[in-house]
Design an enzyme around this catalytic site. Structure first.
Site, PDB file in Angstrom:
ATOM      1  N   THR A  31       0.845  -1.197   0.000  1.00 14.21           N
ATOM      2  CA  THR A  31       0.000   0.000   0.000  1.00 14.21           C
ATOM      3  C   THR A  31       0.877   1.243   0.000  1.00 14.21           C
ATOM      4  O   THR A  31       0.613   2.207  -0.722  1.00 14.21           O
ATOM      5  CB  THR A  31      -0.934  -0.007   1.238  1.00 14.21           C
ATOM      6  N   GLY A  82       0.887   1.465   6.064  1.00 13.93           N
ATOM      7  CA  GLY A  82      -0.199   0.489   5.977  1.00 13.93           C
ATOM      8  C   GLY A  82      -0.347  -0.272   7.284  1.00 13.93           C
ATOM      9  O   GLY A  82       0.263   0.066   8.297  1.00 13.93           O
ATOM     10  N   ALA A  83      -1.179  -1.309   7.243  1.00 13.09           N
ATOM     11  CA  ALA A  83      -1.362  -2.163   8.431  1.00 13.09           C
ATOM     12  C   ALA A  83      -1.799  -3.545   7.955  1.00 13.09           C
ATOM     13  O   ALA A  83      -2.354  -3.696   6.870  1.00 13.09           O
ATOM     14  CB  ALA A  83      -2.421  -1.572   9.353  1.00 13.09           C
ATOM     15  N   LYS A  94       1.151  -4.702  12.712  1.00  9.27           N
ATOM     16  CA  LYS A  94       1.996  -4.394  11.576  1.00  9.27           C
ATOM     17  C   LYS A  94       3.206  -5.323  11.593  1.00  9.27           C
ATOM     18  O   LYS A  94       3.430  -6.019  12.555  1.00  9.27           O
ATOM     19  CB  LYS A  94       2.462  -2.928  11.638  1.00  9.27           C
ATOM     20  N   GLY A  96       4.063  -7.330   8.728  1.00 10.39           N
ATOM     21  CA  GLY A  96       3.997  -8.387   7.705  1.00 10.39           C
ATOM     22  C   GLY A  96       5.193  -8.316   6.766  1.00 10.39           C
ATOM     23  O   GLY A  96       5.667  -9.330   6.256  1.00 10.39           O
ATOM     24  N   GLU A 103       9.482   1.107  11.545  1.00 13.89           N
ATOM     25  CA  GLU A 103       8.156   1.742  11.421  1.00 13.89           C
ATOM     26  C   GLU A 103       7.738   2.363  12.757  1.00 13.89           C
ATOM     27  O   GLU A 103       7.237   3.489  12.813  1.00 13.89           O
ATOM     28  CB  GLU A 103       7.111   0.711  10.969  1.00 13.89           C
TER      29      GLU A 103
HETATM   30  C1  5RP Z   1       5.343  -3.872   6.852  1.00 24.67           C
HETATM   31  C2  5RP Z   1       4.004  -3.462   7.352  1.00 24.67           C
HETATM   32  C3  5RP Z   1       2.958  -3.164   6.354  1.00 24.67           C
HETATM   33  O1  5RP Z   1       2.431  -1.904   6.605  1.00 24.67           O
HETATM   34  C4  5RP Z   1       1.860  -4.180   6.449  1.00 24.67           C
HETATM   35  O2  5RP Z   1       2.424  -5.466   6.331  1.00 24.67           O
HETATM   36  C5  5RP Z   1       0.803  -3.973   5.368  1.00 24.67           C
HETATM   37  O3  5RP Z   1       1.351  -4.280   4.127  1.00 24.67           O
HETATM   38  P1  5RP Z   1       0.554  -4.166   2.770  1.00 24.67           P
HETATM   39  O4  5RP Z   1       0.318  -2.715   2.519  1.00 24.67           O
HETATM   40  O5  5RP Z   1       1.472  -4.791   1.746  1.00 24.67           O
HETATM   41  O6  5RP Z   1      -0.744  -4.936   2.911  1.00 24.67           O
HETATM   42  O7  5RP Z   1       3.748  -3.371   8.529  1.00 24.67           O
HETATM   43  O8  5RP Z   1       6.202  -4.224   7.891  1.00 24.67           O
END
Ligand code: 5RP
Length: 218
Positions: A31, A82-83, A94, A96, A103
């Site tokens: 995102t 993002g989250a 957060k 992922g 962050e």
């Molecule tokens: C990375 C994060 C991202 O914000 C979270 O994983 C969301 O990712 P995406 O926008 O690909 O769904 O915390 O460490």
């Protein structure tokens, strides 16, 4: 709208929160990649960015956006990220993308955390998405045993080293009813660098891409 179209729409909407002549805090993930691409369209109006990962730094620089060291920046008006999950109380999971520690540091400096997401990320209770925990490598097994005592099932994210040279444990099967308490409990385990609960400092504004348009929740 597809999920990617919802992410992109939220990312473009977030530009409305960026003031001229400021340095923008930038998160990590798919995102945020849409946000970085959108930020490039106003790059001459901003001073530059502070980045939360090597991945985002690379993308920002590729667009010709200057990336500042956080230590050289006193004030960040906004941090956009993002989250993996977010509640109506603006608590998030957060990490992922394994960038949770940087962050959390950039978010701590920013006056406002603007979360951009598609509507699949909104949940009533955090925990369906496994909670990432960044751990000093030699403490991995000890921390895993402590996380089991807290009711979780930690799984070592094989083959992943964070930008800080550490490892990630993804904690499954947590039903997180009090995210602030759990965030503090996990951070108190020796060997934990930080965990992916962003509840003590949650989001201030959620820009949510939905199938019927954008919602801005404050
Ligand atoms: C990375 C994060 C991202 O914000 C979270 O994983 C969301 O990712 P995406 O926008 O690909 O769904 O915390 O460490």
């Amino acid at each position: 709208m597809t999920q990617n179209e919802m992410k992109k729409a939220a990312a473009i909407k977030a530009l409305e929160f960026i003031e001229n002549d400021t340095i923008v805090g930038v998160g990590t993930g798919s995102t945020v990649n849409f946000f970085i691409d959108a930020l490039a369209s106003i790059k001459n109006k901003i001073c530059g960015a502070v980045s939360s990962s090597e991945e985002s730094t690379k993308r920002l620089k590729a667009h010709g956006i200057e990336v500042f060291d956080l230590n050289s920046v006193d004030v960040l008006d906004v941090y956009v990220d993002g989250a993996d999950e977010i509640t109506r109380h603006m608590a998030m999971i957060k990490g992922g993308g394994a960038a949770l520690t940087r962050e959390k540091i950039v978010a701590a400096v920013a006056k406002k955390f603007i979360c951009i997401a598609d509507d699949s990320k909104q949940v009533a209770v955090l925990g369906s998405f496994p909670l990432p925990v960044e751990v000093i490598p030699m403490a991995r097994s000890y921390v895993a045993r402590e996380l089991v005592k807290l009711g979780g099932d930690p799984v070592y994210r094989q083959g992943v080293t964070t930008d800080n040279g550490n490892v990630i444990l993804d904690v499954h099967n947590l039903q997180i009813l009090d995210p602030k308490v759990l965030e503090a409990q996990i951070n108190a385990i020796v060997g934990v660098v930080t965990n992916g609960l962003f509840a003590l400092r949650g989001a201030d504004i959620l820009v949510l891409g939905c199938s019927d348009g954008i919602k801005v929740i404050q």
